[in-house]
Design an enzyme around this catalytic site. Structure first.
Site, PDB file in Angstrom:
ATOM      1  N   ASN A  80       2.944  -2.572  11.976  1.00  0.00           N
ATOM      2  CA  ASN A  80       3.548  -3.359  10.661  1.00  0.00           C
ATOM      3  C   ASN A  80       4.888  -3.589  11.084  1.00  0.00           C
ATOM      4  O   ASN A  80       5.654  -2.630  10.962  1.00  0.00           O
ATOM      5  CB  ASN A  80       3.190  -2.522   9.564  1.00  0.00           C
ATOM      6  CG  ASN A  80       4.068  -2.889   8.194  1.00  0.00           C
ATOM      7  OD1 ASN A  80       4.393  -3.862   8.304  1.00  0.00           O
ATOM      8  ND2 ASN A  80       4.223  -2.092   7.338  1.00  0.00           N
TER       9      ASN A  80
ATOM     10  N   LYS B  19       7.045  -5.151   9.093  1.00  0.00           N
ATOM     11  CA  LYS B  19       7.954  -4.993   7.855  1.00  0.00           C
ATOM     12  C   LYS B  19       8.788  -6.307   7.707  1.00  0.00           C
ATOM     13  O   LYS B  19       8.533  -7.317   8.573  1.00  0.00           O
ATOM     14  CB  LYS B  19       8.750  -3.763   7.912  1.00  0.00           C
ATOM     15  CG  LYS B  19       7.897  -2.554   7.920  1.00  0.00           C
ATOM     16  CD  LYS B  19       8.210  -1.062   7.366  1.00  0.00           C
ATOM     17  CE  LYS B  19       7.257  -0.093   7.380  1.00  0.00           C
ATOM     18  NZ  LYS B  19       7.722   1.173   6.988  1.00  0.00           N
TER      19      LYS B  19
ATOM     20  N   HIS C  36       1.032  -1.516   0.332  1.00  0.00           N
ATOM     21  CA  HIS C  36       1.949  -0.716   1.215  1.00  0.00           C
ATOM     22  C   HIS C  36       2.862  -0.050   0.199  1.00  0.00           C
ATOM     23  O   HIS C  36       3.400  -0.358  -0.824  1.00  0.00           O
ATOM     24  CB  HIS C  36       2.694  -1.328   2.314  1.00  0.00           C
ATOM     25  CG  HIS C  36       3.387  -0.547   3.133  1.00  0.00           C
ATOM     26  ND1 HIS C  36       4.641   0.216   2.807  1.00  0.00           N
ATOM     27  CD2 HIS C  36       3.123  -0.195   4.366  1.00  0.00           C
ATOM     28  CE1 HIS C  36       4.877   0.613   3.885  1.00  0.00           C
ATOM     29  NE2 HIS C  36       4.186   0.745   4.959  1.00  0.00           N
TER      30      HIS C  36
ATOM     31  N   GLU D  56       5.744   0.510   0.220  1.00  0.00           N
ATOM     32  CA  GLU D  56       7.115  -0.131  -0.127  1.00  0.00           C
ATOM     33  C   GLU D  56       7.200  -1.096  -0.940  1.00  0.00           C
ATOM     34  O   GLU D  56       7.944  -1.411  -1.829  1.00  0.00           O
ATOM     35  CB  GLU D  56       7.465  -0.635   1.424  1.00  0.00           C
ATOM     36  CG  GLU D  56       8.306   0.460   2.191  1.00  0.00           C
ATOM     37  CD  GLU D  56       8.154   0.273   3.693  1.00  0.00           C
ATOM     38  OE1 GLU D  56       7.961  -0.939   4.282  1.00  0.00           O
ATOM     39  OE2 GLU D  56       8.314   1.257   4.573  1.00  0.00           O
TER      40      GLU D  56
ATOM     41  N   GLU E 251      -0.903   6.813   4.202  1.00  0.00           N
ATOM     42  CA  GLU E 251       0.345   6.952   4.627  1.00  0.00           C
ATOM     43  C   GLU E 251       1.163   7.583   3.763  1.00  0.00           C
ATOM     44  O   GLU E 251       1.584   7.241   2.469  1.00  0.00           O
ATOM     45  CB  GLU E 251       1.083   5.493   4.737  1.00  0.00           C
ATOM     46  CG  GLU E 251       0.347   4.452   5.628  1.00  0.00           C
ATOM     47  CD  GLU E 251       1.439   3.331   6.265  1.00  0.00           C
ATOM     48  OE1 GLU E 251       1.469   3.288   7.382  1.00  0.00           O
ATOM     49  OE2 GLU E 251       1.973   2.503   5.122  1.00  0.00           O
TER      50      GLU E 251
ATOM     51  N   GLY F 118       9.121   6.313   8.093  1.00  0.00           N
ATOM     52  CA  GLY F 118      10.244   5.957   8.653  1.00  0.00           C
ATOM     53  C   GLY F 118      11.322   7.296   8.724  1.00  0.00           C
ATOM     54  O   GLY F 118      12.392   7.049   8.881  1.00  0.00           O
TER      55      GLY F 118
ATOM     56  N   SER G 217       5.635   7.719  10.886  1.00  0.00           N
ATOM     57  CA  SER G 217       6.058   8.102  12.142  1.00  0.00           C
ATOM     58  C   SER G 217       4.937   8.196  13.281  1.00  0.00           C
ATOM     59  O   SER G 217       5.372   9.113  14.095  1.00  0.00           O
ATOM     60  CB  SER G 217       6.901   9.412  11.664  1.00  0.00           C
ATOM     61  OG  SER G 217       7.678   9.040  10.871  1.00  0.00           O
TER      62      SER G 217
HETATM   63  P1  13P Z   1       7.062   4.197  10.451  1.00  0.00           P
HETATM   64  O1  13P Z   1       5.881   4.198  11.660  1.00  0.00           O
HETATM   65  O2  13P Z   1       8.274   3.465  10.841  1.00  0.00           O
HETATM   66  O3  13P Z   1       7.012   5.700   9.897  1.00  0.00           O
HETATM   67  O4  13P Z   1       6.133   3.331   9.493  1.00  0.00           O
HETATM   68  C1  13P Z   1       5.064   3.602   8.926  1.00  0.00           C
HETATM   69  C2  13P Z   1       4.624   2.394   8.011  1.00  0.00           C
HETATM   70  O5  13P Z   1       5.088   2.114   6.889  1.00  0.00           O
HETATM   71  C3  13P Z   1       3.404   1.574   8.570  1.00  0.00           C
HETATM   72  O6  13P Z   1       3.158   0.665   7.513  1.00  0.00           O
END
Ligand code: 13P
Length: 251
Positions: A9, A11, A95, A97, A167, A173, A214
């Site tokens: 992903n 983003k 997601h 976010e 997640e 992150g 992560s």
């Molecule tokens: P990270 O791997 O950067 O922690 O992000 C995970 C994520 O949100 C994947 O959709």
């Protein structure tokens, strides 16, 4: 047996030119991979480019969002049909976010899961608890609500057409990965919930449940060794071809 699925992903990173450079470097690195499904989820502006560059390879392309209507006066939105035509086969839905910054709810996520399925896209339904919810012992309650809400009205016959991604928000992150045991505990719960939801354990056993938060080349193998972890949804570590290729080749 569930084929492992590793999705990147991206983003809001990478222009189309940057996405092109990634794919050109990445394709030869994973040319020998035969037993893992690979998905890339670039920004909308790069979807067509990435789909064209990966055509004929084992790399599939996902959108990071999809609107729940097929067309209409919805400024700024993109439908499943538009995505399909651009060569997209999967859509990340719900997601954290998007739930946090764009006010998505279990109800709107549910509409998007249905729109993705109706439009011939594989939804990757994301869910997971925040740190406060985990510390308040609410993890199971939260993921159950998100799972039931997100899948409301989806029949067991669609089990093979969808993917779940667990997640935990506190692991996204942050570099703070859930331990394999912490992740497995929730994945096993989610699979049991799917079995109860559909009254069909075989359908639940066919659903791939990805872990995200992560994931990196150093921890992917131990996560993937858990019985109910069927893949990864990778953010930061999917932005570089070599680190994402290492993750894809976790075996
Ligand atoms: P990270 O791997 O950067 O922690 O992000 C995970 C994520 O949100 C994947 O959709």
């Amino acid at each position: 047996m569930r084929t492992p699925l590793i999705a990147g992903n991206w983003k809001m990173y990478k222009t189309a030119a940057e996405a092109t450079a990634f794919v050109r470097a990445f394709l030869p690195m994973v040319a020998g991979v035969a037993d893992v499904e690979i998905v890339l989820a670039p920004a909308f502006t790069s979807l067509g480019t990435v789909a064209m560059l990966t055509a004929g390879s084992r790399i599939a392309v996902a959108a990071q969002n999809v609107h729940f209507e097929t067309e209409g006066a919805f400024t700024g939105e993109v439908s499943a049909r538009m995505l399909r035509e651009a060569g997209v086969t999967h859509a990340i839905v719900g997601h954290s976010e998007r739930r946090q910054y764009f006010a998505e709810t279990d109800a709107s996520v549910n509409l998007k899961v249905k729109a993705a399925l109706a439009g011939g896209l594989t939804p990757i339904l994301c869910l997971g608890e925040t740190l406060a919810e985990r510390e308040a012992d609410q993890t199971f309650t939260v993921v159950e609500r998100q799972l039931r809400g997100g899948l409301a009205g989806i029949p067991a016959t669609d089990a093979g057409l969808l993917v779940i991604a667990y997640e935990p928000v506190w692991a996204i992150g942050t570099g703070r990965t859930a331990t394999p045991e912490q992740a497995q505990e929730v994945h096993a719960l989610l699979r049991a919930l799917l079995g109860a939801f559909w009254h069909d354990d075989a359908a639940a056993a066919s659903v791939r449940i990805l872990y995200g938060g992560s994931v990196n080349p150093g921890n992917v193998k131990s996560l993937m060794s858990q019985p109910d972890i069927d893949g990864g949804l990778v953010g930061g570590a999917s932005l570089k071809p070599d680190s994402f290729a290492e993750i894809v080749k976790f075996r």
